[in-house]
Design a protein around this motif. Structure first.
Motif, PDB file in Angstrom:
ATOM      1  N   VAL A  69       0.855  -1.189   0.000  1.00  0.00           N
ATOM      2  CA  VAL A  69       0.000   0.000   0.000  1.00  0.00           C
ATOM      3  C   VAL A  69       0.888   1.234   0.000  1.00  0.00           C
ATOM      4  CG1 VAL A  69      -1.941  -1.136   1.138  1.00  0.00           C
ATOM      5  CG2 VAL A  69      -0.158  -0.076   2.518  1.00  0.00           C
ATOM      6  N   GLU A  70       0.353   2.286  -0.560  1.00  0.00           N
ATOM      7  CA  GLU A  70       1.088   3.534  -0.610  1.00  0.00           C
ATOM      8  C   GLU A  70       0.947   4.300   0.692  1.00  0.00           C
ATOM      9  OE1 GLU A  70      -0.625   5.520  -3.857  1.00  0.00           O
ATOM     10  OE2 GLU A  70       0.436   4.381  -5.404  1.00  0.00           O
ATOM     11  N   GLU A  74       2.866   9.386  -0.722  1.00  0.00           N
ATOM     12  CA  GLU A  74       2.832   8.864  -2.084  1.00  0.00           C
ATOM     13  C   GLU A  74       1.446   8.995  -2.689  1.00  0.00           C
ATOM     14  OE1 GLU A  74       4.201   4.910  -1.725  1.00  0.00           O
ATOM     15  OE2 GLU A  74       6.322   5.456  -1.502  1.00  0.00           O
ATOM     16  N   ALA A  75       0.411   8.739  -1.876  1.00  0.00           N
ATOM     17  CA  ALA A  75      -0.952   8.866  -2.389  1.00  0.00           C
ATOM     18  C   ALA A  75      -1.269  10.305  -2.781  1.00  0.00           C
ATOM     19  CB  ALA A  75      -1.947   8.362  -1.337  1.00  0.00           C
ATOM     20  N   GLU A  76      -0.850  11.241  -1.941  1.00  0.00           N
ATOM     21  CA  GLU A  76      -1.093  12.653  -2.271  1.00  0.00           C
ATOM     22  C   GLU A  76      -0.307  13.059  -3.519  1.00  0.00           C
ATOM     23  OE1 GLU A  76      -0.042  14.777   1.200  1.00  0.00           O
ATOM     24  OE2 GLU A  76      -1.836  14.184   2.352  1.00  0.00           O
ATOM     25  N   LYS A  78       0.621  11.077  -5.975  1.00  0.00           N
ATOM     26  CA  LYS A  78      -0.024  10.458  -7.133  1.00  0.00           C
ATOM     27  C   LYS A  78      -1.287  11.225  -7.515  1.00  0.00           C
ATOM     28  CE  LYS A  78      -2.236   6.546  -6.729  1.00  0.00           C
ATOM     29  NZ  LYS A  78      -2.516   5.100  -6.554  1.00  0.00           N
ATOM     30  N   ALA A  79      -2.056  11.658  -6.503  1.00  0.00           N
ATOM     31  CA  ALA A  79      -3.265  12.422  -6.791  1.00  0.00           C
ATOM     32  C   ALA A  79      -2.923  13.735  -7.499  1.00  0.00           C
ATOM     33  CB  ALA A  79      -4.023  12.697  -5.490  1.00  0.00           C
TER      34      ALA A  79
END
Length: 277
Positions: A69-70, A74-76, A78-79
């Motif tokens: 899982v990120e 990393e999720a922010e 990527k968004a």
């Protein structure tokens, strides 16, 4: 002794009965539990807080077989990247398709049309544009036909299985043609022959000199080296050749004078003369 009941007085606020109060308490408890479940589902990184030491369990997200899982960073990131890509895609689509127009819901937004401004260049009408497209299509078809005529070896590409015909080059009366291997072999032979011819010409005519294009190539001249034998200049060589030719002519005249019995040999049948003797 007497007194007024505080909860039953006339000015007391209305209160729920025991049944309604219990039902409302159950509803609020269920809503709080649902809220807690939703928060736990949306934010698994918060973790589970427990006060009972006897409670334990395996973390679903940190198990050995759990997928990678990120992190939040990393999720922010990527968004943000996806948002920028979507904005770039929107800009590219707006640039490539100006005929789509701009859609807005704010009535206070307005602007001048780029294509209808006074300084806009003249554009073709639909009829002229269609005619030009037809002309270009016909020119492309003619070009394709000319290429097919000039290069029959390319072959015909067809996607319709019902199309068939006789091959012009493989018909029974077609002249013999070389295969690809024979053509390549002949090309190699001709290239080698050209190379050998060039070497022979260089050997027979050293005075021509060597032509080169690379400035880094250099070498010593065989004829101008220090150990080369002395050679005559062109003037002396020509003069010597003339002297030798004159000496040979005089020798021939002397031989003819001393030996008249040898007679004269001629190769031209039109020459004739009277015998002096």
């Amino acid at each position: 002794l007497f007194g007024r009941n505080y909860f039953n007085r006339y000015s007391a606020p209305e209160t729920d009965e025991d049944e309604f109060a219990d039902e409302r308490a159950e509803i609020l408890a269920e809503a709080a539990a649902l809220k807690k479940s939703a928060v736990a589902y949306m934010h698994p990184e918060v973790g589970v807080c427990s006060e009972d030491a006897t409670l334990f369990g395996r973390n679903y997200f940190e198990r050995a077989s759990a997928p990678d899982v990120e992190s939040m960073e990393e999720a922010e990131e990527k968004a943000k990247i996806l948002a920028e890509a979507a904005a770039l895609k929107k800009s590219a689509a707006a640039y490539m398709h100006p005929e789509v127009g701009v859609k807005t819901t704010d009535p206070t937004l307005f602007g001048r049309n780029y294509f209808n401004r006074y300084s806009a260049p003249e554009t073709d009408e639909d009829e002229f544009a269609d005619e030009r497209a037809e002309i270009l299509a016909e020119a492309a078809a003619l070009k394709k036909s000319a290429v097919a005529y000039m290069h029959p070896e390319v072959g015909v590409c067809s996607e319709d299985a019902t199309l068939f015909g006789r091959n012009y080059f493989e018909r029974a009366s077609a002249p013999d043609v070389e295969s690809m291997e024979e053509a390549e072999e002949r090309a190699k032979i001709l290239a080698e022959a050209a190379t050998l011819k060039k070497l022979a010409v260089d050997y027979m005519h050293p005075e021509v000199g060597v032509r080169k294009v690379d400035g880094e190539m250099f070498g010593r001249n065989y004829f101008n080296r220090y150990s080369a034998p002395e050679t005559e200049e062109d003037d002396f060589a020509d003069e010597r050749a003339e002297a030798l030719a004159e000496a040979a002519a005089l020798k021939k005249l002397a031989v003819n004078y001393l030996h008249p019995e040898k007679s004269v040999s001629v190769e031209d049948a039109t020459l004739f003369g009277r015998n002096y003797f």
